[in-house]
Design a protein around this motif. Structure first.
Motif, PDB file in Angstrom:
ATOM      1  N   LEU A  46       0.836  -1.200   0.000  1.00 30.00           N
ATOM      2  CA  LEU A  46       0.000   0.000   0.000  1.00 30.00           C
ATOM      3  C   LEU A  46       0.872   1.252   0.000  1.00 30.00           C
ATOM      4  N   GLY A  47       2.066   1.159   0.579  1.00 28.68           N
ATOM      5  CA  GLY A  47       2.962   2.312   0.641  1.00 28.68           C
ATOM      6  C   GLY A  47       3.395   2.778  -0.736  1.00 28.68           C
ATOM      7  N   ILE A  48       3.848   1.842  -1.589  1.00 33.23           N
ATOM      8  CA  ILE A  48       4.292   2.240  -2.925  1.00 33.23           C
ATOM      9  C   ILE A  48       3.128   2.766  -3.752  1.00 33.23           C
ATOM     10  N   LEU A  49       1.959   2.128  -3.629  1.00 31.93           N
ATOM     11  CA  LEU A  49       0.785   2.592  -4.379  1.00 31.93           C
ATOM     12  C   LEU A  49       0.347   3.973  -3.895  1.00 31.93           C
ATOM     13  N   PHE A  50       0.510   4.227  -2.598  1.00 35.47           N
ATOM     14  CA  PHE A  50       0.194   5.530  -2.028  1.00 35.47           C
ATOM     15  C   PHE A  50       1.025   6.622  -2.708  1.00 35.47           C
ATOM     16  N   PHE A  51       2.336   6.407  -2.812  1.00 28.87           N
ATOM     17  CA  PHE A  51       3.210   7.447  -3.354  1.00 28.87           C
ATOM     18  C   PHE A  51       3.085   7.574  -4.878  1.00 28.87           C
ATOM     19  N   ILE A  52       2.836   6.450  -5.572  1.00 31.95           N
ATOM     20  CA  ILE A  52       2.602   6.520  -7.018  1.00 31.95           C
ATOM     21  C   ILE A  52       1.352   7.339  -7.295  1.00 31.95           C
ATOM     22  N   GLU A  53       0.294   7.030  -6.568  1.00 27.57           N
ATOM     23  CA  GLU A  53      -0.968   7.745  -6.779  1.00 27.57           C
ATOM     24  C   GLU A  53      -0.833   9.209  -6.398  1.00 27.57           C
ATOM     25  N   PHE A  54      -0.042   9.488  -5.372  1.00 31.43           N
ATOM     26  CA  PHE A  54       0.182  10.884  -4.982  1.00 31.43           C
ATOM     27  C   PHE A  54       0.740  11.684  -6.149  1.00 31.43           C
ATOM     28  N   TRP A  55       1.794  11.193  -6.800  1.00 29.12           N
ATOM     29  CA  TRP A  55       2.412  11.960  -7.882  1.00 29.12           C
ATOM     30  C   TRP A  55       1.562  11.974  -9.140  1.00 29.12           C
ATOM     31  N   GLU A  56       0.841  10.872  -9.395  1.00 26.48           N
ATOM     32  CA  GLU A  56      -0.043  10.872 -10.567  1.00 26.48           C
ATOM     33  C   GLU A  56      -1.174  11.875 -10.378  1.00 26.48           C
ATOM     34  N   ARG A  57      -1.737  11.913  -9.179  1.00 24.60           N
ATOM     35  CA  ARG A  57      -2.817  12.869  -8.908  1.00 24.60           C
ATOM     36  C   ARG A  57      -2.289  14.301  -8.837  1.00 24.60           C
ATOM     37  N   PHE A  58      -1.028  14.487  -8.389  1.00 30.16           N
ATOM     38  CA  PHE A  58      -0.400  15.810  -8.433  1.00 30.16           C
ATOM     39  C   PHE A  58      -0.410  16.334  -9.867  1.00 30.16           C
ATOM     40  N   SER A  59      -0.004  15.467 -10.799  1.00 28.69           N
ATOM     41  CA  SER A  59       0.061  15.905 -12.192  1.00 28.69           C
ATOM     42  C   SER A  59      -1.333  16.162 -12.763  1.00 28.69           C
ATOM     43  N   TYR A  60      -2.279  15.266 -12.445  1.00 28.80           N
ATOM     44  CA  TYR A  60      -3.626  15.398 -13.018  1.00 28.80           C
ATOM     45  C   TYR A  60      -4.356  16.624 -12.473  1.00 28.80           C
ATOM     46  N   TYR A  61      -4.377  16.767 -11.139  1.00 30.99           N
ATOM     47  CA  TYR A  61      -5.140  17.875 -10.562  1.00 30.99           C
ATOM     48  C   TYR A  61      -4.444  19.219 -10.743  1.00 30.99           C
ATOM     49  N   GLY A  62      -3.104  19.190 -10.871  1.00 32.05           N
ATOM     50  CA  GLY A  62      -2.412  20.434 -11.198  1.00 32.05           C
ATOM     51  C   GLY A  62      -2.813  20.920 -12.576  1.00 32.05           C
ATOM     52  N   MET A  63      -2.796  20.003 -13.543  1.00 31.52           N
ATOM     53  CA  MET A  63      -3.236  20.338 -14.898  1.00 31.52           C
ATOM     54  C   MET A  63      -4.694  20.768 -14.910  1.00 31.52           C
ATOM     55  N   ARG A  64      -5.525  20.034 -14.179  1.00 25.87           N
ATOM     56  CA  ARG A  64      -6.966  20.284 -14.171  1.00 25.87           C
ATOM     57  C   ARG A  64      -7.314  21.629 -13.532  1.00 25.87           C
ATOM     58  N   ALA A  65      -6.494  22.074 -12.566  1.00 27.26           N
ATOM     59  CA  ALA A  65      -6.767  23.329 -11.858  1.00 27.26           C
ATOM     60  C   ALA A  65      -6.726  24.534 -12.789  1.00 27.26           C
ATOM     61  N   ILE A  66      -5.920  24.450 -13.846  1.00 27.61           N
ATOM     62  CA  ILE A  66      -5.790  25.599 -14.754  1.00 27.61           C
ATOM     63  C   ILE A  66      -6.342  25.314 -16.147  1.00 27.61           C
ATOM     64  N   LEU A  67      -6.745  24.056 -16.413  1.00 24.34           N
ATOM     65  CA  LEU A  67      -7.165  23.682 -17.760  1.00 24.34           C
ATOM     66  C   LEU A  67      -8.400  24.449 -18.220  1.00 24.34           C
ATOM     67  N   LEU A  68      -9.391  24.588 -17.340  1.00 25.23           N
ATOM     68  CA  LEU A  68     -10.625  25.285 -17.711  1.00 25.23           C
ATOM     69  C   LEU A  68     -10.322  26.724 -18.112  1.00 25.23           C
ATOM     70  N   TYR A  69      -9.470  27.394 -17.338  1.00 26.65           N
ATOM     71  CA  TYR A  69      -9.113  28.781 -17.654  1.00 26.65           C
ATOM     72  C   TYR A  69      -8.290  28.850 -18.937  1.00 26.65           C
ATOM     73  N   TYR A  70      -7.425  27.848 -19.155  1.00 26.20           N
ATOM     74  CA  TYR A  70      -6.633  27.788 -20.385  1.00 26.20           C
ATOM     75  C   TYR A  70      -7.549  27.709 -21.607  1.00 26.20           C
ATOM     76  N   MET A  71      -8.673  26.989 -21.454  1.00 24.67           N
ATOM     77  CA  MET A  71      -9.576  26.828 -22.586  1.00 24.67           C
ATOM     78  C   MET A  71     -10.343  28.107 -22.910  1.00 24.67           C
TER      79      MET A  71
END
Length: 501
Positions: A24-49
Motif C-alpha cells: 500500500l505504501g508504494i501505491l500511495f506514493f505513485i498515486e500521490f504523484w499521478e494525482r499531483f500531475s492530473y489535478y495540477g493540470m486540471r486546476a488551470i485547464l478550464l481557464y486555459y480553454m
C-alpha cells in the motif's frame, strides 16, 4: 502457474505501512504523484480553454469550455472500462497501470509545449487513454492486497484516497502560481514532472513491495477470441471512420453533437455492462445477487459525482467570475487569490478529515453503518453543499461578487459526503465483483464519474439559462431526495450483498 487469491495476497507482506500491507505504501506514493500531475493540470485547464489567446489561452467561450471540460472528464473515466477489460483479459493490472502512466506523462508533456489547439487535442488523447489504463487498475491492485474478508480494506482505501487528495491539495498551489507568474505552459510542465516521478518510484519499488499482485490475467482471451476481437475491432474502426466522414460532409460533426454522443455513451455503457455481467455464465447465483445490489449504489454514485465534479467546472467558473478574489475587499489583506487555488479546498479538507473517518470506521467495527447508509449520507451532504449556494446567489447579477467563504463552506460540506461515499465505493466494488470481472467491476465504479460528467456536459449548458439560485437549488434538492430513497432501501441492498459487509 495459476495462484489462488489467497496465495497472491500472501505474496505481499501484510504489515509495514501503518498496519496495512507493505505494498500500500508504494501505491500511495505513485498515486500521490499521478494525482499531483492530473489535478495540477486540471486546476488551470478550464481557464486555459476560455482565456483569450492574448492571455495565453485557447479562446473558447465559457459555455463551450465548461462543456468540453465535463466531456474530457467523462472520457477519462469512461476509458477505464477499456483499461479494466485489458487488465482482465490481456495484460493484467500491473502492466496496464504502467502503460497508462507512460501515456499520461507524454500527454502532460504535449500540453506543456507552447502551440495551438492541435497540441491540446493530442495531449487530451494521451491523458484520456492513459488514465483509462491506470486509474481502475491501481485501485484494483490496492483491493488485491487484502483478503476479501479483511476488515482493514475500507480503511486501506481511505488511506489510499488520502494520497489522491494530498497530490490534489499541493498541485493547484504550485501549478496555479506557475501559471499566474510565468504562463500556462510552465504550470503544465510541472504536472508532467510529477508524472515522471510517479514512474520512477514504481520502477524502483514495484517488484519488492507488490509481489505477484496484479500480474495474473483473471480471464485471458483464447486464441479464437483474440481473432474474433481483432476482426470486430477492425470492423468498428472502419464503420466509425465512414460515419465521421459522412458527418463531416453533412456539417453535423460539431462539438455540441459530440457532447450528446458522449452523454449517450455515459448512460448506455453501464447498462450494457450490468446486463453482460449479470447474464454471463461465469457469474454465479450469489454473484448475480451482488451485481443487483450494486445497481442502486451506482446510481447514487452518479448523482454524487455530478455535484462534486461541478466544483471544478461550474464552481471553477464561479470562482473566476463571481467571487471576490481581492482579499483587500474581504478582510483587508492586500492579496489577490488565483481562482485555481479554490481547487485545493476539497483536498485540504479530505486530508484533514480522512484519517478521522478511517479511524471511525475501524473503531465502529461491526457497528459500522451499512454500505447503503454510507452512500445515502454522501448524497445528503452533497445536496446540502449545493443548497447552501442558494443563499449568496439569490438575486445576484452576472457582475455580483460574493464572499469567497461561501465557496469554502460548499466545498467542505461536499467533502464530508465524499469521504462517506467514495472510498467505500471503491472497497465495495472489489467485494461485490464477480471473479471473472474483477478489474472491470472497479472500472464500473469509475464509470459513475464518467456518467456523471457526461450528464454534466448537458447540465452546464443550462447554467446560464436558469438563475444561479435555481440551478443550485434544483440539483441540491434532487441529491437530498435520492439520499433519502437510498436510506429507505439500504436493508434491501445489504440483503442482496449476500454477507458482504
Amino acid at each position: 502457474m495459476e495462484y489462488s487469491r489467497e496465495e497472491l495476497v500472501d505474496s505481499v507482506p501484510q504489515t509495514g505501512f501503518f498496519g496495512h500491507p507493505k505494498g500500500l505504501g508504494i501505491l500511495f506514493f505513485i498515486e500521490f504523484w499521478e494525482r499531483f500531475s492530473y489535478y495540477g493540470m486540471r486546476a488551470i485547464l478550464l481557464y486555459y480553454m476560455y482565456y483569450s489567446v492574448e492571455k495565453g489561452g485557447l479562446g473558447f467561450s465559457k459555455d463551450m469550455a465548461s462543456s468540453m471540460f465535463s466531456v474530457y472528464g467523462s472520457l477519462i473515466f469512461m476509458t477505464g472500462i477499456i483499461g479494466g477489460w485489458l487488465a482482465d483479459r490481456v495484460l493484467g493490472s500491473r502492466k496496464s497501470l504502467f502503460l497508462g502512466a507512460v501515456l499520461i506523462m507524454f500527454g502532460h508533456i504535449a500540453l506543456s509545449l507552447p502551440g495551438s489547439r492541435l497540441f491540446f487535442l493530442v495531449s487530451m488523447f494521451f491523458i484520456i487513454i492513459g488514465s483509462g489504463l491506470m486509474k481502475p487498475n491501481i485501485s484494483s491492485v490496492v483491493g488485491d492486497l487484502y483478503h476479501k474478508e479483511d476488515a482493514r480494506m475500507d480503511a486501506g482505501f481511505v488511506i489510499f484516497y488520502l494520497s489522491v487528495n494530498m497530490g490534489a491539495l499541493i498541485s493547484p498551489f504550485i501549478v496555479g502560481q506557475l501559471q499566474t507568474s510565468y504562463g500556462f505552459h510552465y504550470g503544465f510542465g510541472a504536472a508532467a514532472f510529477g508524472m515522471f516521478l510517479a514512474l520512477i518510484i514504481y520502477l524502483i519499488f514495484n517488484r519488492k513491495n507488490l509481489g505477484r499482485i496484479g500480474k495474473r490475467v483473471p480471464n485471458p482471451l483464447t486464441e479464437a477470441e483474440k481473432r474474433t476481437y481483432l476482426r470486430n475491432l477492425i470492423l468498428v474502426l472502419i464503420i466509425c471512420g465512414v460515419l465521421l466522414y459522412i458527418l463531416y460532409l453533412s456539417r453535423m460533426l460539431t462539438f455540441n453533437n459530440f457532447t450528446y454522443f458522449v452523454t449517450f455513451l455515459g448512460i448506455a455503457i453501464p447498462i450494457y455492462y450490468f446486463t453482460m455481467m449479470y447474464r454471463s455464465k461465469k457469474t454465479t447465483t450469489i454473484e448475480k445477487s451482488r451485481v443487483l445490489a450494486y445497481i442502486p449504489l451506482f446510481i447514487a454514485g452518479v448523482m454524487f459525482w455530478s455535484i462534486q465534479e461541478q466544483g471544478s467546472s461550474i464552481l471553477g467558473v464561479f470562482a473566476d467570475t463571481n467571487t471576490q478574489l481581492d482579499l483587500k475587499h474581504v478582510v483587508g489583506i492586500n492579496f489577490v487569490i488565483p481562482a485555481s487555488f479554490f481547487q485545493s479546498i476539497n483536498p485540504i479538507f479530505i486530508v484533514l478529515f480522512a484519517p478521522l473517518i478511517s479511524m471511525l470506521w475501524v473503531k465502529l467495527g461491526k457497528k459500522n453503518p451499512s454500505t447503503g447508509l454510507k452512500f445515502s449520507l454522501g448524497l445528503l451532504f452533497a445536496g446540502v453543499s449545493f443548497l447552501v449556494m442558494m443563499i449568496p446567489t439569490r438575486g445576484m447579477t452576472d457582475t455580483t461578487l460574493i464572499n469567497p467563504a461561501w465557496l469554502v463552506i460548499s466545498f467542505v460540506i461536499c467533502v464530508i459526503g465524499e469521504l462517506c461515499l467514495s472510498p467505500v465505493g471503491s472497497s465495495v466494488s472489489v467485494k461485490l465483483a464477480p471473479r471473472a470481472f474483477e478489474s472491470q467491476m472497479l472500472s464500473l465504479w469509475f464509470l459513475t464519474d464518467a456518467t456523471a460528467q457526461a450528464i454534466n456536459s448537458q447540465l452546464v449548458k443550462v447554467y446560464d439559462v436558469m438563475t444561479k439560485a435555481e440551478y443550485f437549488g434544483f440539483l441540491g434538492a434532487l441529491a437530498v431526495i435520492l439520499g433519502l430513497v437510498m436510506m429507505f432501501y439500504s436493508p434491501w441492498i445489504q440483503k442482496k450483498m449476500q454477507g458482504i459487509l
